[in-house]
Design a protein around this motif. Structure first.
Motif, PDB file in Angstrom:
ATOM      1  N   ALA A   1       1.162  -1.109   0.192  1.00 25.80           N
ATOM      2  CA  ALA A   1       0.273  -0.428  -0.366  1.00 25.80           C
ATOM      3  C   ALA A   1       0.917   1.177   0.528  1.00 25.80           C
ATOM      4  O   ALA A   1       0.876   1.945  -0.765  1.00 25.80           O
ATOM      5  CB  ALA A   1      -1.024  -0.073   1.437  1.00 25.80           C
ATOM      6  N   SER A   2       2.049   1.474   0.654  1.00 24.20           N
ATOM      7  CA  SER A   2       2.987   2.533   1.609  1.00 24.20           C
ATOM      8  C   SER A   2       3.476   2.756  -0.320  1.00 24.20           C
ATOM      9  O   SER A   2       3.004   3.485  -1.157  1.00 24.20           O
ATOM     10  CB  SER A   2       3.505   2.219   2.229  1.00 24.20           C
ATOM     11  OG  SER A   2       4.668   1.497   1.785  1.00 24.20           O
ATOM     12  N   LEU A   3       4.270   1.711  -0.948  1.00 27.23           N
ATOM     13  CA  LEU A   3       4.606   2.288  -2.071  1.00 27.23           C
ATOM     14  C   LEU A   3       3.540   2.633  -3.093  1.00 27.23           C
ATOM     15  O   LEU A   3       4.498   3.352  -3.985  1.00 27.23           O
ATOM     16  CB  LEU A   3       5.424   0.997  -2.495  1.00 27.23           C
ATOM     17  CG  LEU A   3       6.681   0.306  -1.569  1.00 27.23           C
ATOM     18  CD1 LEU A   3       7.761  -0.873  -2.155  1.00 27.23           C
ATOM     19  CD2 LEU A   3       7.902   1.926  -1.652  1.00 27.23           C
ATOM     20  N   SER A   4       2.754   1.925  -3.649  1.00 20.38           N
ATOM     21  CA  SER A   4       1.781   1.858  -4.399  1.00 20.38           C
ATOM     22  C   SER A   4       1.515   3.746  -4.271  1.00 20.38           C
ATOM     23  O   SER A   4       1.615   4.169  -5.047  1.00 20.38           O
ATOM     24  CB  SER A   4       0.055   1.083  -4.251  1.00 20.38           C
ATOM     25  OG  SER A   4       0.808  -0.493  -4.503  1.00 20.38           O
ATOM     26  N   VAL A   5       1.239   4.376  -2.995  1.00 18.65           N
ATOM     27  CA  VAL A   5       0.720   5.944  -2.642  1.00 18.65           C
ATOM     28  C   VAL A   5       2.060   6.526  -3.161  1.00 18.65           C
ATOM     29  O   VAL A   5       1.358   7.171  -4.492  1.00 18.65           O
ATOM     30  CB  VAL A   5       0.368   5.700  -1.671  1.00 18.65           C
ATOM     31  CG1 VAL A   5      -0.279   7.283  -1.176  1.00 18.65           C
ATOM     32  CG2 VAL A   5      -0.938   4.979  -1.019  1.00 18.65           C
ATOM     33  N   VAL A   6       3.284   6.295  -3.302  1.00 15.32           N
ATOM     34  CA  VAL A   6       4.077   6.616  -3.165  1.00 15.32           C
ATOM     35  C   VAL A   6       4.097   6.414  -4.716  1.00 15.32           C
ATOM     36  O   VAL A   6       4.806   8.116  -5.609  1.00 15.32           O
ATOM     37  CB  VAL A   6       5.672   6.075  -2.585  1.00 15.32           C
ATOM     38  CG1 VAL A   6       7.028   6.769  -3.095  1.00 15.32           C
ATOM     39  CG2 VAL A   6       5.284   6.778  -0.922  1.00 15.32           C
ATOM     40  N   ALA A   7       3.736   5.902  -5.430  1.00 12.87           N
ATOM     41  CA  ALA A   7       4.234   5.719  -6.743  1.00 12.87           C
ATOM     42  C   ALA A   7       3.026   6.209  -7.817  1.00 12.87           C
ATOM     43  O   ALA A   7       3.488   6.971  -8.880  1.00 12.87           O
ATOM     44  CB  ALA A   7       3.689   3.993  -7.204  1.00 12.87           C
ATOM     45  N   VAL A   8       2.089   6.479  -6.907  1.00  9.05           N
ATOM     46  CA  VAL A   8       0.711   7.145  -7.563  1.00  9.05           C
ATOM     47  C   VAL A   8       1.613   8.649  -7.539  1.00  9.05           C
ATOM     48  O   VAL A   8       1.191   9.299  -9.294  1.00  9.05           O
ATOM     49  CB  VAL A   8      -0.143   6.966  -7.177  1.00  9.05           C
ATOM     50  CG1 VAL A   8      -1.440   7.916  -7.718  1.00  9.05           C
ATOM     51  CG2 VAL A   8      -0.920   5.812  -7.124  1.00  9.05           C
ATOM     52  N   ILE A   9       1.841   9.096  -6.499  1.00  5.31           N
ATOM     53  CA  ILE A   9       1.982  11.084  -6.651  1.00  5.31           C
ATOM     54  C   ILE A   9       3.110  10.574  -7.786  1.00  5.31           C
ATOM     55  O   ILE A   9       3.931  12.120  -8.131  1.00  5.31           O
ATOM     56  CB  ILE A   9       2.371  10.533  -4.925  1.00  5.31           C
ATOM     57  CG1 ILE A   9       1.757  10.958  -4.402  1.00  5.31           C
ATOM     58  CG2 ILE A   9       3.258  12.406  -5.431  1.00  5.31           C
ATOM     59  CD1 ILE A   9       2.324  10.633  -2.608  1.00  5.31           C
TER      60      ILE A   9
END
Length: 703
Positions: free
Chosen positions: A112-120
């Motif tokens: 979850a955390s890396l997915s949000v970072v990737a979207v940003i």
């Protein structure tokens, strides 16, 4: 932050669970499962407590603009579940499996955390103002490896970074501090179990109490010395997780009556809800003030352990809406902040408002639910515990997306930065302040200078040379500009608003072979000033620095002292009494002082406003009467032939307004600091007004 702190397999299990198994190597090299560790039954009130924590965090961020203490509730729950689980493992198995612990933690966190970072990383270049690019690029890297808290800790002690607009990633500080704290305490427990060989529960409890006490003492000391740094300091936060672990080990030895459990639980909930209202968390935590929400959360956990109570707080916290929200709280924490920053940036507002805030919350909840179902549920659940490759591939994919976004983004930022730095601020196209005295038509078809990316670096040389004192420092730092053998000295002293006159002074005194400039400057500390808005430790450091400064000036007796004469205090422009007292001490010693009226303070980031709305937008222009008094407050200061007042406010504000761009030159590089480029366009006028003062000092000699 949800489920990152659950023992493996805790979701959806009945109240009595078989517990955790310990894998041990056999003599023949095979792995044998031989130890079962009992773990507490499922408690829906813990999910509800997580929901309360994330609601407080989101509501305070979106509508109140403060910090609530909700993150500290998460920290206690993490310690209660994870550190408590490790403590029971150490007691029953006499060891802690760090590899298994770290693996499970990664499986919970990374997807979850890396997915949000990737979207940003992939989306931010299209909506984030260019002036924020460099900071966010750095934070993308820091957040990806759970070091965001240390990045912000170092930025927090930099005065020039304090007025920057929040990035969509700065909330990752809590996630970073959490991971680091859990790993440190887990390693400590593993080492303790190894040394003690067969530690008892009492010994483990004593160890955790010791960790709690040491970290709390460090936190209190660090908060008193440098609260901005301590807020993000992992070692100042470890005690919160240790307290959670202590709480997990206490219930068997605590016998509370139903009435005590009922009253204690409700008091704990009320304390959590009132914390952000009664305490300015962002400036008081994490020292002893953080005991408020952490002890309150611990009380709820202790009082909720046992048979259900008819009127207990656990009935409220265990209600289905709260438990559902608690189940997505980790993703909701990750999403709410970047969605809020996205909305505020595109709408160019500083507050979301009721309607906008509701929209931010709805979008955040929807994204959080999808993330929980598709990302967390896809790779981090119990059914995938034997599929580590799925987690590895998911994390690798997210990291690849982050790396690609960073590579493309960094390259684009580099090209724009190069263009801005190579731009020549010639007098014809970039006259700046000279158009005030010599009005003429200047083409607005060319880009302004400095540009949005490089604006924050268009400042005085003292910052690059490292001779500008920080908020907490009190020793005198100094730089010298001009011929080393110069016989005459101008001392530039005071805070950052004295500093931003240095480029103009360098241009003026560069024309004099017998003059050099010596600087004595400190963040937010004008000559004789102790800012009311600053924390006590900053005011104390300013007072000590001021005393040393005046002693140095009285000893060396420079020919001229250049400083500021006014300050905006509580919205009112005035000449503080401390300024006058120090001036009298210096002029009594025969030292001439040039005191410049302070420049306007805008209530928003000027370069960002100009980039988003344009140089002529009314949103970027402030009314003169809102930032300046009709006349300079120095008009009431008694006359002194060695005290010379200058007022250049007409070069920053015209009749009724103060524009952000003058003569194609950006005036400010943040909310209130003037760019070096604009200051240099003031040098001719400054030199003209200083000429007579310089003549007044001729023949005085150096004593």
């Amino acid at each position: 932050m949800a489920r990152i702190d659950e023992p493996e397999g805790s979701r959806g299990l009945p109240s009595t669970r078989p517990g955790l198994f310990l894998r041990r190597p056999a003599a023949d090299g095979t792995v044998v499962v031989e130890q079962r560790i009992r773990t507490p039954g499922r408690r829906d009130d813990i999910q509800g407590l997580r929901a309360i924590g994330v609601i407080l965090v989101a509501v305070y961020h979106i509508w109140i603009g403060r910090v609530s203490g909700g993150v500290d509730v998460f920290f206690i729950v993490s310690g209660y579940l994870l550190i408590g689980s490790l403590a029971r493992q150490a007691e029953a198995a006499h060891q802690v499996d760090l590899v298994l612990f770290a693996t499970r933690l990664a499986r919970r966190l990374l997807p979850a955390s890396l997915s949000v970072v990737a979207v940003i990383a992939l989306s931010a270049p299209f909506w984030l103002p260019k002036m924020r690019w460099e900071t966010v690029i750095d934070q993308l890297a820091a957040s990806s490896v759970y070091l965001e808290n240390w990045y912000l800790a170092n930025a927090a002690i930099d005065y020039l970074a304090r007025d920057q607009v929040g990035s969509p990633l700065q909330h990752y500080w809590a996630l970073s501090a959490q991971v680091q704290s859990l790993l440190i305490v887990a390693a400590g427990l593993a080492g303790f179990a190894l040394i003690r060989r067969r530690p008892s529960r009492a010994e483990i409890l004593t160890f955790l109490v010791g960790v709690f006490a040491l970290s709390l003492v460090y936190s209190i000391y660090g908060t008193s010395r440098n609260q901005a740094f301590a807020y993000f300091d992992t070692f100042a936060r470890i005690w919160e997780f240790a307290l959670g672990g202590v709480t997990a080990l206490l219930p068997p030895s605590i016998k509370l009556t139903p009435i005590q459990r009922t009253i204690g639980g409700w008091i704990g909930l009320l304390a959590i809800l009132s914390c952000g209202v009664l305490i300015e968390v962002s400036t008081a935590f994490p020292g002893y003030a953080a005991l408020w929400p952490t002890l309150a959360a611990a009380a709820i956990l202790v009082c909720g352990d046992g048979p259900p109570l008819r009127f207990g707080v656990a009935r409220l916290l265990g209600a289905r809406p709260l438990t559902w929200l608690g189940s997505i709280s980790y993703s909701l924490y990750l999403w709410h902040w970047p969605i809020l920053v996205f909305y505020l940036t595109l709408s160019y507002q500083t507050q979301a408002g009721i309607v906008g805030g509701i929209g931010v919350m709805i979008v955040s909840v929807v994204l959080s639910y999808l993330t929980t179902q598709l990302v967390e549920g896809g790779v981090s659940t119990q059914r995938n515990k034997d599929r580590p490759l799925r987690t590895a591939f998911a994390a690798a994919g997210a990291l690849a997306a982050i790396a690609a976004g960073l590579w493309i983004w960094h390259g684009q930022a580099g090209r724009i930065m190069t263009e801005e730095r190579l731009r020549v601020a010639d007098v014809e196209h970039y006259p700046g302040a000279t158009v005030i005295n010599e009005p003429r038509i200047v083409s607005s078809d060319i880009p302004i200078h400095p540009g949005p990316i490089t604006a924050k670096w268009d400042n005085a040389d003292v910052y690059r040379k490292g001779c500008h004192q920080t908020l907490l420092g009190d020793s005198l730092l100094s730089c010298s500009f001009g011929p080393k053998d110069a016989t005459r000295v101008l001392a530039l002293v005071g805070g950052s608003h004295s500093v931003h006159w240095l480029p103009a002074l360098q241009s003026v005194f560069g024309r004099y072979a017998d003059w050099r400039i010596v600087t004595y400057t400190k963040s937010s500390c004008a000559l004789g000033s102790q800012e009311k808005s600053e924390a006590p430790q900053y005011r104390q450091a300013c007072a000590r620095w001021n005393e040393r400064l005046v002693e140095r000036l009285l000893s060396e007796k420079p020919d001229l002292v250049f400083t500021t004469s006014t300050r905006v205090v509580d919205g009112i422009e005035e000449t503080p009494a401390g300024h006058r007292q120090q001036w009298q001490r210096l002029t009594a010693a025969g030292i001439h002082i040039v005191a410049m009226r302070d420049t306007p303070w805008f209530g928003f980031d000027v370069p960002e406003c100009v980039e988003i709305n344009g140089r002529f937008s009314p949103k970027c222009i402030v009314r003169r009467d809102l930032v300046l008094s009709p006349s300079s407050p120095t008009s009431t200061v008694p006359l002194d032939d060695k005290l010379h007042f200058l007022d250049f406010t007409d070069f920053f504000c015209i009749a009724e307004t103060c524009p952000p761009v003058i003569g194609n030159v950006l005036v400010y590089y943040d909310k209130h600091h003037v760019t070096a480029t604009y200051m240099r366009t003031l040098s001719d006028e400054l030199g003209r007004q200083l000429a007579s003062i310089i003549r007044d000092t001729e023949g005085l000699g150096r004593k």
